[in-house]
Every structure is written in structure tokens, then in C-alpha cells.
Write a protein that holds these residues in place. Sequence first.
Motif, PDB file in Angstrom:
ATOM      1  N   SER A 222      16.919   4.298  -1.071  1.00  0.00           N
ATOM      2  CA  SER A 222      16.976   3.478   0.191  1.00  0.00           C
ATOM      3  C   SER A 222      15.486   3.253   0.233  1.00  0.00           C
ATOM      4  O   SER A 222      15.161   2.036   0.829  1.00  0.00           O
ATOM      5  N   TYR A 223      14.697   4.151   0.456  1.00  0.00           N
ATOM      6  CA  TYR A 223      13.030   4.040   0.621  1.00  0.00           C
ATOM      7  C   TYR A 223      12.684   2.927  -0.376  1.00  0.00           C
ATOM      8  O   TYR A 223      12.023   1.952   0.062  1.00  0.00           O
ATOM      9  N   ASP A 224      12.814   3.113  -1.637  1.00  0.00           N
ATOM     10  CA  ASP A 224      12.183   2.293  -2.674  1.00  0.00           C
ATOM     11  C   ASP A 224      12.799   0.863  -2.694  1.00  0.00           C
ATOM     12  O   ASP A 224      12.179  -0.257  -2.565  1.00  0.00           O
ATOM     13  N   ALA A 225      14.201   0.641  -2.229  1.00  0.00           N
ATOM     14  CA  ALA A 225      14.804  -0.685  -1.982  1.00  0.00           C
ATOM     15  C   ALA A 225      14.215  -1.416  -0.534  1.00  0.00           C
ATOM     16  O   ALA A 225      13.923  -2.413  -0.744  1.00  0.00           O
ATOM     17  N   VAL A 226      13.982  -0.516   0.281  1.00  0.00           N
ATOM     18  CA  VAL A 226      13.158  -1.193   1.556  1.00  0.00           C
ATOM     19  C   VAL A 226      11.731  -1.456   1.373  1.00  0.00           C
ATOM     20  O   VAL A 226      11.487  -2.883   1.613  1.00  0.00           O
ATOM     21  N   THR A 227      11.110  -0.761   0.709  1.00  0.00           N
ATOM     22  CA  THR A 227       9.830  -1.180   0.336  1.00  0.00           C
ATOM     23  C   THR A 227       9.863  -2.352  -0.602  1.00  0.00           C
ATOM     24  O   THR A 227       9.045  -3.236  -0.505  1.00  0.00           O
ATOM     25  N   TYR A 228      10.753  -2.568  -1.506  1.00  0.00           N
ATOM     26  CA  TYR A 228      10.784  -3.540  -2.472  1.00  0.00           C
ATOM     27  C   TYR A 228      11.101  -4.931  -1.617  1.00  0.00           C
ATOM     28  O   TYR A 228      10.426  -5.816  -1.768  1.00  0.00           O
ATOM     29  N   HIS A 229      11.949  -4.761  -0.537  1.00  0.00           N
ATOM     30  CA  HIS A 229      12.182  -5.863   0.161  1.00  0.00           C
ATOM     31  C   HIS A 229      11.175  -6.166   1.003  1.00  0.00           C
ATOM     32  O   HIS A 229      10.989  -7.555   1.330  1.00  0.00           O
ATOM     33  N   LEU A 230      10.449  -5.496   1.798  1.00  0.00           N
ATOM     34  CA  LEU A 230       9.612  -5.671   2.520  1.00  0.00           C
ATOM     35  C   LEU A 230       8.164  -6.245   1.967  1.00  0.00           C
ATOM     36  O   LEU A 230       7.324  -7.389   2.400  1.00  0.00           O
ATOM     37  N   ASP A 231       7.911  -5.868   0.638  1.00  0.00           N
ATOM     38  CA  ASP A 231       6.810  -6.541  -0.241  1.00  0.00           C
ATOM     39  C   ASP A 231       7.109  -8.037  -0.377  1.00  0.00           C
ATOM     40  O   ASP A 231       6.211  -8.769  -0.522  1.00  0.00           O
ATOM     41  N   CYS A 232       8.247  -7.931  -0.953  1.00  0.00           N
ATOM     42  CA  CYS A 232       8.766  -9.489  -1.358  1.00  0.00           C
ATOM     43  C   CYS A 232       8.752 -10.488   0.017  1.00  0.00           C
ATOM     44  O   CYS A 232       8.245 -11.540  -0.201  1.00  0.00           O
ATOM     45  N   LYS A 233       9.241  -9.850   0.924  1.00  0.00           N
ATOM     46  CA  LYS A 233       9.067 -10.782   2.194  1.00  0.00           C
ATOM     47  C   LYS A 233       7.860 -11.135   2.595  1.00  0.00           C
ATOM     48  O   LYS A 233       7.413 -12.215   2.905  1.00  0.00           O
ATOM     49  N   ALA A 234       6.743 -10.066   2.596  1.00  0.00           N
ATOM     50  CA  ALA A 234       5.505 -10.509   2.984  1.00  0.00           C
ATOM     51  C   ALA A 234       4.898 -11.317   1.965  1.00  0.00           C
ATOM     52  O   ALA A 234       4.078 -12.343   2.588  1.00  0.00           O
ATOM     53  N   ASP A 235       5.036 -11.137   0.813  1.00  0.00           N
ATOM     54  CA  ASP A 235       4.742 -12.259  -0.288  1.00  0.00           C
ATOM     55  C   ASP A 235       5.266 -13.507  -0.188  1.00  0.00           C
ATOM     56  O   ASP A 235       4.438 -14.803  -0.148  1.00  0.00           O
ATOM     57  N   ARG A 236       6.331 -13.622   0.170  1.00  0.00           N
ATOM     58  CA  ARG A 236       7.228 -14.908   0.582  1.00  0.00           C
ATOM     59  C   ARG A 236       6.585 -15.606   1.714  1.00  0.00           C
ATOM     60  O   ARG A 236       6.233 -16.722   1.709  1.00  0.00           O
ATOM     61  N   ASN A 237       6.327 -14.639   2.686  1.00  0.00           N
ATOM     62  CA  ASN A 237       5.865 -15.448   4.030  1.00  0.00           C
ATOM     63  C   ASN A 237       4.322 -15.844   4.032  1.00  0.00           C
ATOM     64  O   ASN A 237       4.117 -16.849   4.644  1.00  0.00           O
ATOM     65  N   ALA A 238       3.740 -15.144   2.912  1.00  0.00           N
ATOM     66  CA  ALA A 238       2.197 -15.593   2.734  1.00  0.00           C
ATOM     67  C   ALA A 238       2.159 -16.785   1.863  1.00  0.00           C
ATOM     68  O   ALA A 238       1.328 -17.688   1.957  1.00  0.00           O
ATOM     69  N   ALA A 239       2.976 -16.906   0.812  1.00  0.00           N
ATOM     70  CA  ALA A 239       2.960 -17.952   0.095  1.00  0.00           C
ATOM     71  C   ALA A 239       3.510 -19.092   0.728  1.00  0.00           C
ATOM     72  O   ALA A 239       2.906 -20.126   0.106  1.00  0.00           O
ATOM     73  N   THR A 240       4.237 -19.157   1.503  1.00  0.00           N
ATOM     74  CA  THR A 240       4.988 -20.434   2.067  1.00  0.00           C
ATOM     75  C   THR A 240       4.055 -20.912   3.248  1.00  0.00           C
ATOM     76  O   THR A 240       4.399 -22.072   3.741  1.00  0.00           O
ATOM     77  N   ILE A 241       2.794 -20.399   3.421  1.00  0.00           N
ATOM     78  CA  ILE A 241       1.933 -20.912   4.488  1.00  0.00           C
ATOM     79  C   ILE A 241       1.475 -22.314   4.023  1.00  0.00           C
ATOM     80  O   ILE A 241       1.533 -23.218   4.886  1.00  0.00           O
TER      81      ILE A 241
END
Length: 310
Positions: A222-241
Amino acid sequence: MGAQFLRKASVWLTKHKIAVLATSCMGLFGANLSYHVFPEQTFRLLHECWSDGQPAELSQRLCAVFQDVLQDTAVKSTNYRAFAASGFHPVSAGIPWLPAGSLVGIPPNFDSTVGDKRGIVNHVVVINGKAVDWESNEGVALKEALTFSLEAQKFAIAREVVYLQSGSPLASAAVAPTCLAGTYLCGTGIKVALGLYPGPMVLRGICNLIIAAAGLIFYYVSYDAVTYHLDCKADRNAATISKDYARGGVEFYDKILSRNRILRALMGKEGTKMYAPSGNLFPRHWFRIKYTPYTYRRDLILNILRELQA
């Protein structure tokens, strides 16, 4: 006497099990959030870059870049502070809406440009007990991998800002107490369903061990899955600026992969244990994905860039 104490402890735990569970969950949550709640007293001391026996000062150029990123991400600038951090890429901690705010650490190599690499060569990097010779072939390649364009620097800083702004530290800290509570409730349900409470204590003990092991594995996954999701979410939000941020993101992860491949060669046997030939980090345990693969993160941003350019 010892057996009597254990019996009393068992009776007390049985009587107050819900309170003990709630206290344990709150304790885990608080411990995981401690360096986000007090970033100045914990996180900064751990990551701060020092020069000549004093904390290094962030250059005016990087301060200006940081303010530009805060403006581009549309966050309240008073909630974020930057400092000079050790390492090769930005780090962050804090919860923006708390009084302590958030900290973003920017490494010294971000002060380097294509024409001026003083931010890199003025620092000593030691690998396997030897300082890197910046004029050697490996040193030149590493120096190039540590030099980022302005767009890549902005992306790297922005992903830390949006990571904190979206409340990711809270989500990450909630994994452990949630798994603990879930393991307890599932264990209780299983023992009731199997009728183990009236049965021998040995069977309940074996069942508890199996449930605890399953709960631990579930926590790791679960921790690895949440980390994976949060990392990708941050990358996506930054890249879409903007397109520039997306281009910077592709460059940022390309150069991280290049840097890791160079370090893999320089570190020898230790490097092959730490880095994959692609430049991704190896997980420490076979059933875990402790680190979101840099190749996946680069490809994710590359797809976003293509969509923005379409």
C-alpha cells in the motif's frame, strides 16, 4: 510472577483494546508527519547544505527562480520558503496551511548553467572514497548530467511545490495507521468467523502471527502504491503548467537517468546494486517497488508534452 504480569497485561489490553488501537494509530500518524509539522527543526537540519562551516546561502538567481515557480503554480508565496540543500535535486517538506509552512531545498548544482558550472565544480563529490575529477571523461559526463536548463529547474522545483500543496504528506502519513487499523479489524473478524476465541490460545497465537505478517506485507504494498500515485500526480500537475514545464520535466528525468548510469559505472559493484542499467533505482526488497521508475515518469511527461503540442 512474569506469567501473572502477562495475564494482567492481556486482560488490560483486552479491556482497552480500542483505546490502544486509536492511540497507536494517532502515534503512527503523528510520527510520520513530525518533520512536515516542524520542518525547520527536523527536515532542514538534515538536508541543509553547508559551506565553510556555515549554512550555505541560496543565490539571488535561485531565489528569483523560486518566486517565479510560486507565481506559476498559483500558490501563496508566504507559505513556502527555499533554502540551499545538499544532494543533486530538490527536496521538500511541510504542510503549507500550518504555521510552520513548507520548505523547499534547492541543491547547489541548480546554480550552474551551460556556460557557468561553478555551482558544480566548486563542490567536492566523493565516490568510493575518491573525489570526482571534474576534468576526467567521467567527471565531464557527470557535470553535464548535473547541469539543468532553466525549464528543467523550474519543473523540479514546481513538482515539490505542487506535491506539498496537494496534501500528499498527509496521504502518505495516513497509510501506516490505516493499515494497522485494517489489520486489527480483519484479524478480529477472521478469528470470530473461525471460532478461535473460545479455542486454544496456541491457535489464536498462530492466527495472530499470520495476520500480522499479512498486514505487514499489505502495508508495504500500500505504501509503495500510494508513493507511486503521489509521485505521478506531482509530475503530472507540474508538467501541465505549460509546455516549457513539460519540456523541462522530460529533460530533468533524462538527466537523472544519465547521472545514475554514470554513478553506476563510477561506483563499481555498489553501483550495480543501487542502479539499474537504465538508470532507475533498484528496490531493496523483491516484492516492493520502493521508487517510482524514472523512465516511467519521463514517459508520462513526454506524453503530456505531446498532448500540449497537439
